[in-house]
Design a protein around this motif. Structure first.
Motif, PDB file in Angstrom:
ATOM      1  N   TRP A 124      30.891  35.638  32.619  1.00 39.81           N
ATOM      2  CA  TRP A 124      32.030  35.788  33.533  1.00 39.81           C
ATOM      3  C   TRP A 124      31.755  36.857  34.573  1.00 39.81           C
ATOM      4  CZ3 TRP A 124      35.421  39.858  34.324  1.00 39.81           C
ATOM      5  CH2 TRP A 124      36.575  39.565  35.073  1.00 39.81           C
ATOM      6  N   THR A 125      31.259  37.978  34.156  1.00 39.85           N
ATOM      7  CA  THR A 125      30.934  39.068  35.082  1.00 39.85           C
ATOM      8  C   THR A 125      29.829  38.647  36.053  1.00 39.85           C
ATOM      9  OG1 THR A 125      31.527  40.653  33.385  1.00 39.85           O
ATOM     10  CG2 THR A 125      30.212  41.466  35.233  1.00 39.85           C
ATOM     11  N   GLN A 126      28.847  37.949  35.538  1.00 37.81           N
ATOM     12  CA  GLN A 126      27.745  37.509  36.390  1.00 37.81           C
ATOM     13  C   GLN A 126      28.219  36.531  37.451  1.00 37.81           C
ATOM     14  OE1 GLN A 126      24.513  35.918  34.234  1.00 37.81           O
ATOM     15  NE2 GLN A 126      23.221  35.627  36.020  1.00 37.81           N
ATOM     16  N   SER A 127      29.138  35.622  37.098  1.00 37.09           N
ATOM     17  CA  SER A 127      29.671  34.660  38.087  1.00 37.09           C
ATOM     18  C   SER A 127      30.390  35.389  39.204  1.00 37.09           C
ATOM     19  CB  SER A 127      30.591  33.681  37.373  1.00 37.09           C
ATOM     20  OG  SER A 127      31.200  32.806  38.302  1.00 37.09           O
ATOM     21  N   ASN A 128      31.190  36.420  38.856  1.00 36.91           N
ATOM     22  CA  ASN A 128      31.891  37.183  39.900  1.00 36.91           C
ATOM     23  C   ASN A 128      30.904  37.870  40.825  1.00 36.91           C
ATOM     24  OD1 ASN A 128      34.370  36.433  38.846  1.00 36.91           O
ATOM     25  ND2 ASN A 128      34.498  38.213  37.468  1.00 36.91           N
ATOM     26  N   ASN A 163      27.942  36.933  41.562  1.00 38.15           N
ATOM     27  CA  ASN A 163      27.307  35.917  42.424  1.00 38.15           C
ATOM     28  C   ASN A 163      28.183  35.602  43.631  1.00 38.15           C
ATOM     29  OD1 ASN A 163      25.105  35.767  40.782  1.00 38.15           O
ATOM     30  ND2 ASN A 163      25.856  34.038  39.602  1.00 38.15           N
ATOM     31  N   TYR A 164      29.488  35.467  43.402  1.00 37.42           N
ATOM     32  CA  TYR A 164      30.401  35.181  44.527  1.00 37.42           C
ATOM     33  C   TYR A 164      30.446  36.354  45.500  1.00 37.42           C
ATOM     34  CZ  TYR A 164      32.084  31.031  42.087  1.00 37.42           C
ATOM     35  OH  TYR A 164      32.158  29.836  41.486  1.00 37.42           O
ATOM     36  N   PHE A 165      30.478  37.581  44.966  1.00 35.95           N
ATOM     37  CA  PHE A 165      30.516  38.747  45.849  1.00 35.95           C
ATOM     38  C   PHE A 165      29.256  38.797  46.718  1.00 35.95           C
ATOM     39  CE2 PHE A 165      33.053  41.042  42.305  1.00 35.95           C
ATOM     40  CZ  PHE A 165      34.173  40.278  42.626  1.00 35.95           C
ATOM     41  N   ASN A 166      28.121  38.573  46.101  1.00 40.91           N
ATOM     42  CA  ASN A 166      26.854  38.632  46.863  1.00 40.91           C
ATOM     43  C   ASN A 166      26.763  37.521  47.902  1.00 40.91           C
ATOM     44  OD1 ASN A 166      25.963  40.837  45.422  1.00 40.91           O
ATOM     45  ND2 ASN A 166      24.983  39.594  43.861  1.00 40.91           N
ATOM     46  N   GLU A 167      27.261  36.320  47.541  1.00 34.29           N
ATOM     47  CA  GLU A 167      27.223  35.198  48.497  1.00 34.29           C
ATOM     48  C   GLU A 167      28.090  35.495  49.712  1.00 34.29           C
ATOM     49  OE1 GLU A 167      27.977  30.342  48.574  1.00 34.29           O
ATOM     50  OE2 GLU A 167      28.383  31.530  46.769  1.00 34.29           O
ATOM     51  N   ALA A 168      29.281  36.074  49.495  1.00 32.19           N
ATOM     52  CA  ALA A 168      30.172  36.405  50.612  1.00 32.19           C
ATOM     53  C   ALA A 168      29.536  37.458  51.512  1.00 32.19           C
ATOM     54  CB  ALA A 168      31.518  36.896  50.074  1.00 32.19           C
TER      55      ALA A 168
END
Length: 507
Positions: free
Chosen positions: A118-122, A124-129
Motif C-alpha cells: 500500500w505504501t509503495q503504491s502511494n 509510485n503515484y507521487f513520483n509519477e505526478a
C-alpha cells in the motif's frame, strides 16, 4: 528472523527544481510482530499484479530465542490445520487469548495486500505526478529557448558564411600568387638546364685504362693455388675499384639521361602550373561575387533543392593539397634540375678522385697482402721445423709406452697366480681375508694401469699420424705461398707502378 524493507524510487524527475533527486525512504513495519514479518519475507508476489517499482534493501535482525516456532523454521509448512493445532508464540502478543492468535495467523497468510505494498503504491503515484509536472515545465522552457536559438543561429550562420567566403578568397589569392611565382622560376630553370645537356656528352669514355688494368690483376690472381684462392682484402679492393670505375661510367651516362628526362618533367610541371593558375583566376571571380551578396542585393532568388545538389569534387584539404602538390612537384623538379647542373660540374672531378683513391687503395692492399704472404711463409717454415722435432719426440714416447706395458705383464701374472693358488684351500679356509681382498684390488689396479697405458699408446699413435699429416700439409702450403707471393708482388704490382691516366680531364 525479521526483515525491514527500504524503498528507493527510481522515477527521478526531469528537473531538479524543488524536487529531491531521490524519493523519501519509507520503512514498513510488520503489523503483527516477528511472525508476520517472516511470512512477508517468504511470500512470493502475486502473478497477476505488476512488480513494485524500486528495489529492496533487506536488513536481517535476529529474533529472540523464545519466539521461534516450527512453522518459522520450515517456511513451506503453511497448512491452516497445523497453524490451528500448533501453538504459535508471538513476542508482542504473549498475553492475548488463543482466539486472537489464530486470527492474526490467518490474516497474515490470507491477506490480499500488505501495508508495505500500500505504501509503495502511494509513492509510485507521487513520483509519477512529480515527473509529469517537471516534464511539462521543461518542454515549455525548451520551446522558448529553441525560438531564441534559431534566430541567433540564422544571424550567426550568415555572418559565418560571409567570413568563410572572405577566408576562401584570401586562400585562393594566396595560392594563385604562389603558383604564379613558381611558374616564373620553372621557366628560368628550364632554360638553364638546356645548357647543361651539352656539357655531359663529353666525359663518358675516360675510365677504360684503369678498368683494363684492374681486370688483368684479377686474371693473374686466378693463378693462385689451393687455400690461397681466398677472397682477401686485396681482391676486394680490386673488385671495388672495378665497381667504382663502372659506377663512374654509369653515373656519367645516367646524368645525361636524367637531364633529358628532367627537361620533360619541367615542361609537364609548367603545364600544370599554367592550368591551375587559370582555374584559380576563375574561382576568384565567382567567390568575389558571392562575397558581395547581402539580404538586400538584387538578383537573389530561391533555388529549391540546391542544397541537396553537390557538384563539388574536393574538400578544402584536398583542394589545398592539390595546389600544394603541384607547387611541391614543381619545386622538386627545380631542385632536381639544380642538382643535375651541380652534378654535371662536379661529376668529372669526383670520378677522377674516386679512381685515384681506389688505385692507391688497391696498390696498398696488394703490398700488404704480399707482406702477409712473406710473413706466413716464414712462419710455415718455422712450424714445419717444430713439427719435425715433435714427430721425433712422439716416436720416442711411443717406445716408452710399449716398454711400460711389457713391464706390467709379470706383476699381473704373479697376482693372478696367487689368487688361483688360494682357490685350492679347503672348507672353512676359503676365507675372504685381507690377503684375498688385497690380491683382488692389486689385479684390478694393474689391469686399470694397463688400460690407461694402452689408451695413452693409442692416443700417441694417433697423434703421430696427425703430426705426419700436418707436416705434409705444411710442406704443400709452403709451396702454395711461394706461388701466391710471386703473383701478387711481381705480376700485379708490376703492372700498377704507374697510373694509366697521364692527366686528369676537367671540364
Amino acid at each position: 528472523m525479521t526483515r525491514r524493507c527500504l524503498l528507493f524510487s527510481q522515477l527521478l524527475p526531469w528537473s531538479s527544481t524543488n524536487v529531491n533527486p531521490c524519493s523519501d525512504t519509507s520503512k514498513t513495519v510488520a503489523p503483527y510482530g516477528a511472525y508476520s514479518s517472516h511470512l512477508q519475507s517468504i511470500t512470493q508476489p502475486h502473478q497477476w499484479r505488476q512488480p513494485a517499482v524500486g528495489y529492496d534493501t533487506t536488513e536481517v535482525v535476529p529474533l529472540p530465542p523464545h519466539s521461534i516456532t516450527a512453522s518459522m523454521i520450515d517456511p513451506c509448512y503453511t497448512s491452516p490445520s497445523a497453524i490451528a493445532t500448533e501453538p504459535v508464540k508471538f513476542p508482542n502478543l504473549v498475553n492475548r487469548p488463543n482466539r486472537d492468535q489464530s486470527h492474526v495467523a490467518r490474516a497474515a497468510i490470507y491477506s490480499r495486500f500488505t501495508p508495505h505494498e500500500w505504501t509503495q503504491s502511494n509513492l509510485n503515484y507521487f513520483n509519477e505526478a512529480d515527473t509529469n509536472r517537471n516534464l511539462s515545465e521543461r518542454l515549455r522552457c525548451d520551446a522558448l529557448r529553441v525560438m531564441r536559438e534559431t534566430d541567433e543561429k540564422t544571424a550567426i550562420g550568415q555572418r559565418d558564411t560571409g567570413r568563410r567566403i572572405g577566408e576562401r578568397i584570401t586562400d585562393i589569392t594566396f595560392w594563385k600568387n604562389e603558383l604564379t611565382t613558381e611558374l616564373e622560376r620553372m621557366i628560368t630553370e628550364s632554360n638553364l638546364l638546356q645548357d647543361m645537356r651539352r656539357a655531359l656528352e663529353k666525359a663518358i669514355a675516360d675510365c677504360d685504362p684503369p678498368l683494363h688494368i684492374a681486370q688483368e690483376c684479377l686474371y693473374h690472381r686466378e693463378g693462385r693455388q689451393g687455400i690461397d684462392l681466398v677472397h682477401d682484402q686485396a681482391e676486394q679492393t680490386i673488385l671495388k675499384e672495378i665497381e667504382s670505375l663502372r659506377y663512374c661510367q654509369e653515373r656519367l651516362n645516367s646524368l645525361h639521361k636524367k637531364v633529358l628526362e628532367q627537361l620533360q618533367n619541367n615542361r609537364a610541371s609548367q603545364h600544370e602550373l599554367e592550368t591551375d593558375v587559370r582555374s584559380k583566376e576563375s574561382a576568384l571571380g565567382v567567390d568575389s561575387l558571392c562575397h558581395q551578396l547581402t539580404n538586400y542585393s538584387r538578383g537573389i532568388n530561391y533555388y529549391s533543392g540546391i542544397e541537396k545538389f553537390d557538384p563539388t569534387v574536393s574538400v578544402p584539404e584536398s583542394w589545398a593539397e592539390h595546389s600544394n602538390r603541384i607547387i611541391q612537384r614543381s619545386q622538386n623538379q627545380r631542385m632536381k634540375s639544380m642538382q643535375l647542373r651541380t652534378d654535371s660540374d662536379n661529376c668529372i672531378n669526383d670520378c677522377a678522385n674516386e679512381i685515384w683513391n681506389r688505385w692507391n687503395a688497391t696498390n696498398s692492399s696488394l703490398a700488404r697482402r704480399a707482406n702477409e704472404m712473406l710473413e706466413t711463409k716464414n712462419k710455415l717454415q718455422m712450424h714445419l721445423h717444430k713439427v719435425q722435432q715433435e714427430i721425433f719426440d712422439v716416436e720416442k714416447n711411443i717406445e716408452l709406452l710399449r716398454k711400460a706395458i711389457m713391464d706390467k705383464s709379470n706383476p699381473l701374472k704373479v697376482a693372478q697366480t696367487r689368487l688361483e693358488a688360494r682357490t685350492h684351500r679347503k672348507d672353512i679356509e676359503l676365507c675372504r681375508d685381507p690377503v684375498q681382498s688385497r690380491l683382488m684390488s692389486e689385479v684390478q689396479e694393474i689391469q686399470t694401469s694397463l688400460d690407461n697405458l694402452h689408451q695413452k699408446l693409442a692416443h700417441a699413435e694417433n697423434q703421430h699420424q696427425q703430426l705426419l699429416r700436418t707436416k705434409s700439409n705444411l710442406e704443400s702450403d709452403l709451396h702454395i705461398k711461394v706461388n701466391s707471393l710471386f703473383i701478387d708482388r711481381e705480376k700485379c704490382l708490376g703492372m700498377r707502378r704507374s697510373f694509366p691516366i697521364s692527366a686528369t680531364v676537367k671540364y
